[in-house]
Design a protein around this motif. Sequence first.
Motif, mmCIF file in Angstrom:
data_model
loop_
_atom_site.group_PDB
_atom_site.id
_atom_site.type_symbol
_atom_site.label_atom_id
_atom_site.label_comp_id
_atom_site.label_asym_id
_atom_site.label_seq_id
_atom_site.Cartn_x
_atom_site.Cartn_y
_atom_site.Cartn_z
ATOM 1 N N ILE A 443 -5.486 10.593 -0.462
ATOM 2 C CA ILE A 443 -5.812 11.170 -1.772
ATOM 3 C C ILE A 443 -5.562 12.679 -1.815
ATOM 4 O O ILE A 443 -5.583 13.287 -2.895
ATOM 5 C CB ILE A 443 -7.267 10.868 -2.171
ATOM 6 N N ARG A 444 -5.314 13.310 -0.648
ATOM 7 C CA ARG A 444 -5.059 14.744 -0.620
ATOM 8 C C ARG A 444 -3.580 15.083 -0.511
ATOM 9 O O ARG A 444 -3.214 16.248 -0.634
ATOM 10 C CB ARG A 444 -5.806 15.376 0.557
ATOM 11 N N MET A 445 -2.749 14.081 -0.245
ATOM 12 C CA MET A 445 -1.329 14.378 -0.044
ATOM 13 C C MET A 445 -0.647 14.695 -1.369
ATOM 14 O O MET A 445 -1.084 14.277 -2.451
ATOM 15 C CB MET A 445 -0.636 13.219 0.676
ATOM 16 N N LYS A 446 0.446 15.436 -1.276
ATOM 17 C CA LYS A 446 1.147 15.902 -2.467
ATOM 18 C C LYS A 446 2.424 15.121 -2.739
ATOM 19 O O LYS A 446 2.855 15.031 -3.885
ATOM 20 C CB LYS A 446 1.470 17.393 -2.315
ATOM 21 N N ASN A 447 3.026 14.570 -1.695
ATOM 22 C CA ASN A 447 4.293 13.860 -1.876
ATOM 23 C C ASN A 447 4.055 12.365 -1.680
ATOM 24 O O ASN A 447 3.829 11.911 -0.553
ATOM 25 C CB ASN A 447 5.324 14.370 -0.873
ATOM 26 N N PRO A 448 4.093 11.557 -2.752
ATOM 27 C CA PRO A 448 3.780 10.123 -2.615
ATOM 28 C C PRO A 448 4.791 9.349 -1.783
ATOM 29 O O PRO A 448 4.493 8.261 -1.304
ATOM 30 C CB PRO A 448 3.762 9.626 -4.063
ATOM 31 N N SER A 449 5.993 9.878 -1.599
ATOM 32 C CA SER A 449 7.014 9.150 -0.830
ATOM 33 C C SER A 449 7.159 9.677 0.594
ATOM 34 O O SER A 449 8.093 9.306 1.296
ATOM 35 C CB SER A 449 8.361 9.237 -1.556
ATOM 36 N N SER A 450 6.225 10.525 1.026
ATOM 37 C CA SER A 450 6.313 11.088 2.370
ATOM 38 C C SER A 450 5.945 10.054 3.422
ATOM 39 O O SER A 450 5.341 9.018 3.125
ATOM 40 C CB SER A 450 5.387 12.299 2.489
ATOM 41 N N ARG A 451 6.296 10.357 4.674
ATOM 42 C CA ARG A 451 5.927 9.448 5.762
ATOM 43 C C ARG A 451 4.425 9.403 5.947
ATOM 44 O O ARG A 451 3.864 8.401 6.386
ATOM 45 C CB ARG A 451 6.613 9.883 7.068
ATOM 46 N N GLU A 452 3.743 10.486 5.590
ATOM 47 C CA GLU A 452 2.289 10.508 5.683
ATOM 48 C C GLU A 452 1.669 9.459 4.778
ATOM 49 O O GLU A 452 0.689 8.802 5.151
ATOM 50 C CB GLU A 452 1.767 11.902 5.314
ATOM 51 N N SER A 453 2.251 9.282 3.583
ATOM 52 C CA SER A 453 1.737 8.235 2.695
ATOM 53 C C SER A 453 2.021 6.848 3.263
ATOM 54 O O SER A 453 1.217 5.926 3.111
ATOM 55 C CB SER A 453 2.352 8.379 1.301
ATOM 56 N N ILE A 454 3.164 6.705 3.944
ATOM 57 C CA ILE A 454 3.489 5.436 4.608
ATOM 58 C C ILE A 454 2.423 5.114 5.657
ATOM 59 O O ILE A 454 1.901 3.990 5.728
ATOM 60 C CB ILE A 454 4.877 5.518 5.270
ATOM 61 N N VAL A 455 2.074 6.110 6.476
ATOM 62 C CA VAL A 455 1.082 5.901 7.525
ATOM 63 C C VAL A 455 -0.272 5.567 6.914
ATOM 64 O O VAL A 455 -0.968 4.650 7.364
ATOM 65 C CB VAL A 455 0.982 7.145 8.425
ATOM 66 N N SER A 456 -0.660 6.272 5.856
ATOM 67 C CA SER A 456 -1.970 6.043 5.237
ATOM 68 C C SER A 456 -2.067 4.653 4.636
ATOM 69 O O SER A 456 -3.039 3.922 4.866
ATOM 70 C CB SER A 456 -2.230 7.103 4.165
ATOM 71 N N ILE A 457 -1.065 4.281 3.843
ATOM 72 C CA ILE A 457 -1.073 2.942 3.246
ATOM 73 C C ILE A 457 -1.018 1.879 4.335
ATOM 74 O O ILE A 457 -1.692 0.842 4.253
ATOM 75 C CB ILE A 457 0.104 2.782 2.258
ATOM 76 N N GLY A 458 -0.238 2.112 5.396
ATOM 77 C CA GLY A 458 -0.148 1.158 6.499
ATOM 78 C C GLY A 458 -1.493 0.958 7.170
ATOM 79 O O GLY A 458 -1.908 -0.179 7.444
ATOM 80 N N ILE A 459 -2.202 2.040 7.454
ATOM 81 C CA ILE A 459 -3.514 1.940 8.086
ATOM 82 C C ILE A 459 -4.484 1.185 7.184
ATOM 83 O O ILE A 459 -5.223 0.292 7.642
ATOM 84 C CB ILE A 459 -4.057 3.340 8.422
ATOM 85 N N LEU A 460 -4.499 1.522 5.905
ATOM 86 C CA LEU A 460 -5.444 0.883 4.986
ATOM 87 C C LEU A 460 -5.137 -0.600 4.820
ATOM 88 O O LEU A 460 -6.060 -1.429 4.760
ATOM 89 C CB LEU A 460 -5.409 1.600 3.635
ATOM 90 N N PHE A 461 -3.867 -0.968 4.767
ATOM 91 C CA PHE A 461 -3.487 -2.389 4.705
ATOM 92 C C PHE A 461 -4.012 -3.117 5.939
ATOM 93 O O PHE A 461 -4.625 -4.194 5.837
ATOM 94 C CB PHE A 461 -1.969 -2.515 4.619
ATOM 95 N N LEU A 462 -3.765 -2.544 7.136
ATOM 96 C CA LEU A 462 -4.197 -3.188 8.369
ATOM 97 C C LEU A 462 -5.717 -3.287 8.446
ATOM 98 O O LEU A 462 -6.262 -4.269 8.951
ATOM 99 C CB LEU A 462 -3.659 -2.417 9.576
#
Length: 974
Positions: A443-462
């Motif tokens: 929720i603090r990231m600025k770029n929705p397509s960044s790798r950081e968003s990939i990692v966050s969504i991946g962790i939350l899915f798992l």
Amino acid sequence: MGAAMEPTLHLIYALLFSAFAGIIGKRITGWKEQEEGEYTIVFSWLFLLSLILFFFQWHFLRLISDFYFQSIPDFCGIVTAALLFIYFFISVKYNFTAQTLSRSIRITQPLIFIPIVSVLAFEISMIFNQRGIHLGPKPLFFIGFLYVLFRVYKLSRKEPIHIKDPKSQLNTRWIPWILAGVTALLLYKPIVTPDIDWFEDGNRILPLQQWFDFGKIPFLETFSSHALSDWGWGALYSLLNGTDPLGGFVYGFFIAVIITVLVYTLLLRMTGSSFLAVFILLFYPYSDFLIPSYYQIVPLTLLLLFNLIQKQSARNYFLFFSTLVFVMIWRIDLGISNFFAGVGGLALLWFLLPDFEIDRKSARKGFVYFAISTVLVFLVAMLLRGPSVLFSSMSEMLGYLSSLQAYGLKDLTSAANAKYFSLYFVMPVAVLLIAGYAFLRMIRMKNPSSRESIVSIGILFLCIFYFSNLQRGLVRHTLAEQWDTALTSYGFLILICPLFYTKKKNTSSAVYVFAVFVLATIILANYKLINPELDRNNYYTEVAKFVQKPLLVTTSMSTDRTVEHPQYKTENYGDLDFWMKKNISDSSTFLDFSNTPMLYYFLNRKTPNYLCQIPHTAHNDAMQEKLLNGLSTVDIPVALFSNFPVNYWDQLDGIPNCMRHYKISEYIYKNYSPYALINHHTVWVKNGKSFPALTVQSKIVHTDFKNISVKGASLTDSISLRINGTEAALENILTFPLHLDSSKKYYVFLNAWYENQGTVSFIPEFNKVGYDAARKSEVRVFSGPSKAFYLIEPRQGETELSGLKIIFTNSGSLSLASLQVNSCDLIPDLVSEMPQEFALKNIPYIWGQFDEAWKKGKIGSPFSLLKEVKNLDNGQGVSIPVPSHHPDSVYAYLRLAARATTEKTVDLILRFGKDDETQGSFIFSIRPSDKMEDYLVRMSTLYNWIKKEHTWITLYAMNGNAVIETVELRRAEQ
């Protein structure tokens, strides 16, 4: 860590050698990087190319000669070094640009299919042979290789319009396809001898067998517990090779290939490092502990979610929605958790990922395509069998799904140690904290397509998958099974996921990989339930061993590809098959109550129920009633009641089949009678049906035992023994060796009177080689008159029974009425009517407290047996007379109002019988309480309660004191 490190170290040496040769080559040719990291890309490309060339020569040279390279490191090290020299020389001479490198990688890309061409050459050859076209793999391999070269030529002549960067080409095309090809080569077996699991393989085999032999369409008319994943590969095999329900054993390797690619891609997307992804897959010996292959295609949903982050298109939305449903069709138990994780991940993406704008048009369009496809599937299903069959099947399928909470172990663990507390209590908290951390980062990231968003969504899915799947580890598959994957899911991966945030462009790859490796190893070594084996091989080691083995197929073959062991039929089902073919019509079938559903396949009979694993799947009253209602439409003259000797499948999770599926067992008691013992199954035949009478010939009969050698006891007269200690034995029972006719069956029947309960053990001697203690068979006997049965089973080459030893572990005295060694064509079922003892633990308490029929007053009016309150001290009991009954008017329940008066649970032993003979027994737990509690025992689940006359019931308290206020009989539900 890991065993046989030599292959891995050998490869490392080869990489160092080729890298050193590359450095020398750069100096000699004067080649210089035009962009940062160009040398790494060149080296990676040429090493992968040398690996492909290794597998090419591995197959090609062995098709034409006996010479070929067996060592991957030796070949790849030398070839990579040579290719680097050639590339540097040509690059300098013709002034290659970065775009030229990308184009070169693209042109050579078709070569990545060479390992798969090897598998296809073998497999297509086998498919042709199955179809009667005898063709070897050699010409097919050459055709495939020439096609690959043709594709290289075509690409070299084509001016590229758009070329991805070379690193992306290697990461997303080269490595996955090479991994897929090598995995396929490693696991592919063109001809298999299936190792049959008589219970689990019913899910995999029966849907296809019923479809091919009886026209029952899977999903519509048969259903397996794990759905399409059970029989999908067998269906594909049958489509290509001709119908064979066992074909899944040949094509089952495909799922491992798919899992390999999915896991690599998931690691690549989340870690941002292809090196780390390849390292974990190939060289880390505990990769399957970190990302369990048990969860199969679940990563596909997460990868499609990642695609939606990068690009919202109707196609991506359609694939995402379709995958949510497909995973449930593929494997329902995983599909449900995957659905929650997928929907939860999409909701996070839509509503909580900052600056992410929903492309409503694409989402709506993708969902419409998905909805139309789903409706079309339903319409096809209704056209095939009609809406009534479809909705009836769906109803039964949904009824089965409620069994998620019906099976399992009461104990959460066999040892309440640090790992137990860590996995049950610490890991959920840790996963929750990591989920919270990932949520805050998201929720603090600025770029929705960044790798950081990939990692966050991946962790939350798992994490969502972990918690939604947690109930399977709490109920169905607890740590008491000595297996933690159902409980931990992706938990171990989640624990290292925070490290993925640290991967930045300027982060040292070596430090990053080392940190992930160290953390993963520390966690797995300390908290994995079963300590990871220190001698566990990594995947590459298995590949290195494989390439030194002979080719899979060298000649054309037209035989069956699923080959049964020559003795398998004789040992497991041959007698049953012969007897059924002789005595019941081809259109008739049997009712399996022994949880061995594979017998429907081997005996080629129709399953009498929608679900494949009866009675296991009839887990509640409604499912039992559905099954029983359907039996009226099928001719079922035979029931296979139980296994002999009784095994795990007769009492799944410790609950006897007769008790768990009590309506079915009582239906069998009412409509069938014990007949014979065939292939280790008690065969019951339907009342009113005519079957051949069984003839028995006595070979040895003893009614006087004064000439038999006795050890550990005193023979007070010709039949009476007084055991001196805790064990006695009879030895020279056979006065002469008994010749064993291979066409006959033999058994021992002992009739005796015992002062106390205990066990009787039989130990045979064959061909005068001494008593074989490994073949000891133990039988429970009760005080009073009791019978013991022993099946004589000679192995191949054993032609005579030379001796027989009988061991008694009863204290006190016993009287031997008779001992017979008999022969027959079919062994009569003498075990079904012998006294049985069921250990019910807490079942009577649960039945008395929570059973709906009891709570609603639907269980019949009481017949009181106890006139006054009874106090039972530890080791004491009370005997209660019971009225005689007719089988048609038998009381089904015994209700107790009781409580334990000690602080601990008291074991109550409930027995019934006639005169001095015990006919059956239950053991269950009585809880400490300040008030009387209701306990219900379904007496009618024991065959002898229904079929025999009994005159008494006894209650004994063990391990504590108890008070019994009420003992009454009640009829079944009204």
